[in-house]
Write a protein that holds these residues in place. Structure first.
Motif, PDB file in Angstrom:
ATOM      1  N   THR B   2       0.854  -1.194   0.000  1.00  0.00           N
ATOM      2  CA  THR B   2       0.000   0.000   0.000  1.00  0.00           C
ATOM      3  C   THR B   2       0.888   1.242   0.000  1.00  0.00           C
ATOM      4  OG1 THR B   2      -1.730  -1.090   1.277  1.00  0.00           O
ATOM      5  CG2 THR B   2      -1.726   1.284   1.272  1.00  0.00           C
ATOM      6  N   PRO B   3       0.715   2.067  -1.010  1.00  0.00           N
ATOM      7  CA  PRO B   3       1.571   3.245  -1.076  1.00  0.00           C
ATOM      8  C   PRO B   3       1.253   4.212   0.057  1.00  0.00           C
ATOM      9  CG  PRO B   3      -0.131   3.333  -2.762  1.00  0.00           C
ATOM     10  CD  PRO B   3      -0.257   2.015  -2.082  1.00  0.00           C
ATOM     11  N   ASP B   4       2.240   4.938   0.515  1.00  0.00           N
ATOM     12  CA  ASP B   4       2.004   5.962   1.526  1.00  0.00           C
ATOM     13  C   ASP B   4       1.136   7.056   0.927  1.00  0.00           C
ATOM     14  OD1 ASP B   4       3.495   4.698   3.442  1.00  0.00           O
ATOM     15  OD2 ASP B   4       5.359   5.718   2.920  1.00  0.00           O
ATOM     16  N   LEU B   5       0.426   7.693   1.804  1.00  0.00           N
ATOM     17  CA  LEU B   5      -0.421   8.784   1.347  1.00  0.00           C
ATOM     18  C   LEU B   5       0.370  10.087   1.350  1.00  0.00           C
ATOM     19  CD1 LEU B   5      -3.715   7.986   3.309  1.00  0.00           C
ATOM     20  CD2 LEU B   5      -3.015   7.239   1.033  1.00  0.00           C
ATOM     21  N   THR B   6       0.035  10.927   0.408  1.00  0.00           N
ATOM     22  CA  THR B   6       0.660  12.247   0.390  1.00  0.00           C
ATOM     23  C   THR B   6      -0.034  13.110   1.446  1.00  0.00           C
ATOM     24  OG1 THR B   6      -0.897  13.188  -1.177  1.00  0.00           O
ATOM     25  CG2 THR B   6       0.999  12.024  -2.084  1.00  0.00           C
ATOM     26  N   ARG B   7       0.503  14.298   1.628  1.00  0.00           N
ATOM     27  CA  ARG B   7      -0.059  15.183   2.654  1.00  0.00           C
ATOM     28  C   ARG B   7      -1.562  15.433   2.438  1.00  0.00           C
ATOM     29  NH1 ARG B   7       0.085  19.490   6.148  1.00  0.00           N
ATOM     30  NH2 ARG B   7      -1.164  21.262   5.475  1.00  0.00           N
ATOM     31  N   ASN B   8      -1.920  15.838   1.246  1.00  0.00           N
ATOM     32  CA  ASN B   8      -3.335  16.135   1.002  1.00  0.00           C
ATOM     33  C   ASN B   8      -4.201  14.893   1.131  1.00  0.00           C
ATOM     34  OD1 ASN B   8      -2.512  18.713   0.583  1.00  0.00           O
ATOM     35  ND2 ASN B   8      -3.083  18.822  -1.573  1.00  0.00           N
ATOM     36  N   GLN B   9      -3.706  13.790   0.634  1.00  0.00           N
ATOM     37  CA  GLN B   9      -4.467  12.546   0.754  1.00  0.00           C
ATOM     38  C   GLN B   9      -4.679  12.181   2.227  1.00  0.00           C
ATOM     39  OE1 GLN B   9      -2.123   9.832  -1.605  1.00  0.00           O
ATOM     40  NE2 GLN B   9      -2.498  11.021  -3.467  1.00  0.00           N
ATOM     41  N   SER B  10      -3.649  12.342   3.022  1.00  0.00           N
ATOM     42  CA  SER B  10      -3.771  12.040   4.451  1.00  0.00           C
ATOM     43  C   SER B  10      -4.798  12.932   5.127  1.00  0.00           C
ATOM     44  CB  SER B  10      -2.423  12.225   5.155  1.00  0.00           C
ATOM     45  OG  SER B  10      -1.492  11.285   4.688  1.00  0.00           O
ATOM     46  N   LEU B  11      -4.746  14.196   4.803  1.00  0.00           N
ATOM     47  CA  LEU B  11      -5.684  15.133   5.404  1.00  0.00           C
ATOM     48  C   LEU B  11      -7.124  14.756   5.062  1.00  0.00           C
ATOM     49  CD1 LEU B  11      -3.782  18.494   4.722  1.00  0.00           C
ATOM     50  CD2 LEU B  11      -4.275  17.500   6.970  1.00  0.00           C
ATOM     51  N   VAL B  12      -7.348  14.475   3.791  1.00  0.00           N
ATOM     52  CA  VAL B  12      -8.703  14.112   3.357  1.00  0.00           C
ATOM     53  C   VAL B  12      -9.132  12.798   4.006  1.00  0.00           C
ATOM     54  CG1 VAL B  12     -10.088  13.398   1.373  1.00  0.00           C
ATOM     55  CG2 VAL B  12      -8.608  15.412   1.205  1.00  0.00           C
ATOM     56  N   MET B  13      -8.231  11.845   4.023  1.00  0.00           N
ATOM     57  CA  MET B  13      -8.546  10.537   4.616  1.00  0.00           C
ATOM     58  C   MET B  13      -8.901  10.682   6.095  1.00  0.00           C
ATOM     59  SD  MET B  13      -8.782   7.425   3.595  1.00  0.00           S
ATOM     60  CE  MET B  13      -9.824   6.437   4.668  1.00  0.00           C
ATOM     61  N   LYS B  14      -8.107  11.495   6.777  1.00  0.00           N
ATOM     62  CA  LYS B  14      -8.337  11.686   8.209  1.00  0.00           C
ATOM     63  C   LYS B  14      -9.704  12.342   8.454  1.00  0.00           C
ATOM     64  CE  LYS B  14      -5.897  14.022  11.932  1.00  0.00           C
ATOM     65  NZ  LYS B  14      -4.756  14.933  12.160  1.00  0.00           N
ATOM     66  N   THR B  15     -10.017  13.294   7.627  1.00  0.00           N
ATOM     67  CA  THR B  15     -11.308  13.979   7.766  1.00  0.00           C
ATOM     68  C   THR B  15     -12.465  13.005   7.574  1.00  0.00           C
ATOM     69  OG1 THR B  15     -10.317  15.997   6.920  1.00  0.00           O
ATOM     70  CG2 THR B  15     -12.714  15.896   6.924  1.00  0.00           C
ATOM     71  N   LEU B  16     -12.360  12.188   6.542  1.00  0.00           N
ATOM     72  CA  LEU B  16     -13.441  11.234   6.275  1.00  0.00           C
ATOM     73  C   LEU B  16     -13.518  10.164   7.359  1.00  0.00           C
ATOM     74  CD1 LEU B  16     -13.393  10.675   2.418  1.00  0.00           C
ATOM     75  CD2 LEU B  16     -15.201  11.690   3.810  1.00  0.00           C
ATOM     76  N   SER B  17     -12.360   9.709   7.815  1.00  0.00           N
ATOM     77  CA  SER B  17     -12.364   8.657   8.836  1.00  0.00           C
ATOM     78  C   SER B  17     -12.997   9.140  10.134  1.00  0.00           C
ATOM     79  CB  SER B  17     -10.925   8.198   9.130  1.00  0.00           C
ATOM     80  OG  SER B  17     -10.358   7.627   7.979  1.00  0.00           O
TER      81      SER B  17
END
Lengths: 131, 131
Positions: B2-17
């Motif tokens: 699983t590729p690491d998430l970029t900064r923006n991807q992490s932020l969005v993922m965290k928000t949704l989670s």
DNA sequence: AAGGATATGTAATGTCATAACATATTGGCC
DNA sequence: GGCCAATATGTTATGACATTACATATCCTT
């Protein structure tokens, strides 16, 4: 029993019935400019009524509308759509087993279903044959 | 793998989670203003990747997004959603029989399915109990 | 270090849908 | 017929969702 359609409803219905593929509300509007329609709301209001009457379906994954292929025949059925991403055509079908399974899930989870959407996106046989 | 998430991807993922219910892209954006996000595209681009990775689902009937409830467990499954119109919460489930039936229809009609959407709108048990 | 692939930032625009308000038409009912 | 409520219509403005186009930066590989 089936109420008569108003002028705008008839125009929208006729446009959808004559279309090969789903149309967006704005596309319908464009096709009805010559008939005097000018604002999106004129189309959306007609669509709302036609949806209520079961004469039209909304495709959620497309934000578009199609004329119902089998009006009056599925009061109780669960309708599924197969949408070709190549030619745009839509097949409408229903499957009693699918309906039973989803109803069963809902019942066992105390979920009261109001509306169910099933849309399959892909390529229809005709397109593949050509491609 | 699983590729690491970029900064923006992490932020969005965290928000949704962390969300109780599906969020629109613009709602996600609003929640990430303080983290430096400014334009819709920053969110949409992150969402596209997260969708590709299977970490996020898009709810077509809502124009909104949810974190996947069971990441990595349904590579092959057909996922259905039960969306409560009262509290907004979404249940994610899959049913092998439904998948078989839809696959069967597709096969017999030479339709090559790319993506299937199943969304049930209604009221969940919890809401009914309160109402 | 060079160069390609990927990610990011930003502005502008395109697409889909509804709110709010005014006017007109229809259909019972006395 | 005349009244009233319900329904349909017309129009403007606005809100909500999504993408195009272009510039810049970062990462990875050689």
């Amino acid at each position: 029993m089936t109420p008569d359609l108003t002028r705008n409803q008839s125009l929208v219905m006729k446009t959808l019935s004559g279309a090969e593929a789903p149309l967006s509300a704005y596309t319908i509007l464009d096709r009805l400019r010559d008939d005097g329609l000018r604002a999106p709301l004129q189309v959306y209001r007609a669509l709302d009524k036609l949806l209520d009457m079961g004469l039209v379906h909304r495709l959620e994954s497309l934000n578009a509308f199609v004329a119902c292929a089998h009006p009056h025949t599925h009061e109780q059925e669960l309708i599924a759509f197969a949408i070709c991403e190549n030619c745009g055509k839509v097949e409408e079908f229903s499957d009693e087993v699918v309906k039973e399974r989803l109803d069963g899930w809902a019942k066992s989870h105390r979920f009261r279903a109001a509306k169910t959407t099933i849309e399959i996106r892909g390529d229809c046989g005709g397109c593949e044959a050509k491609g």
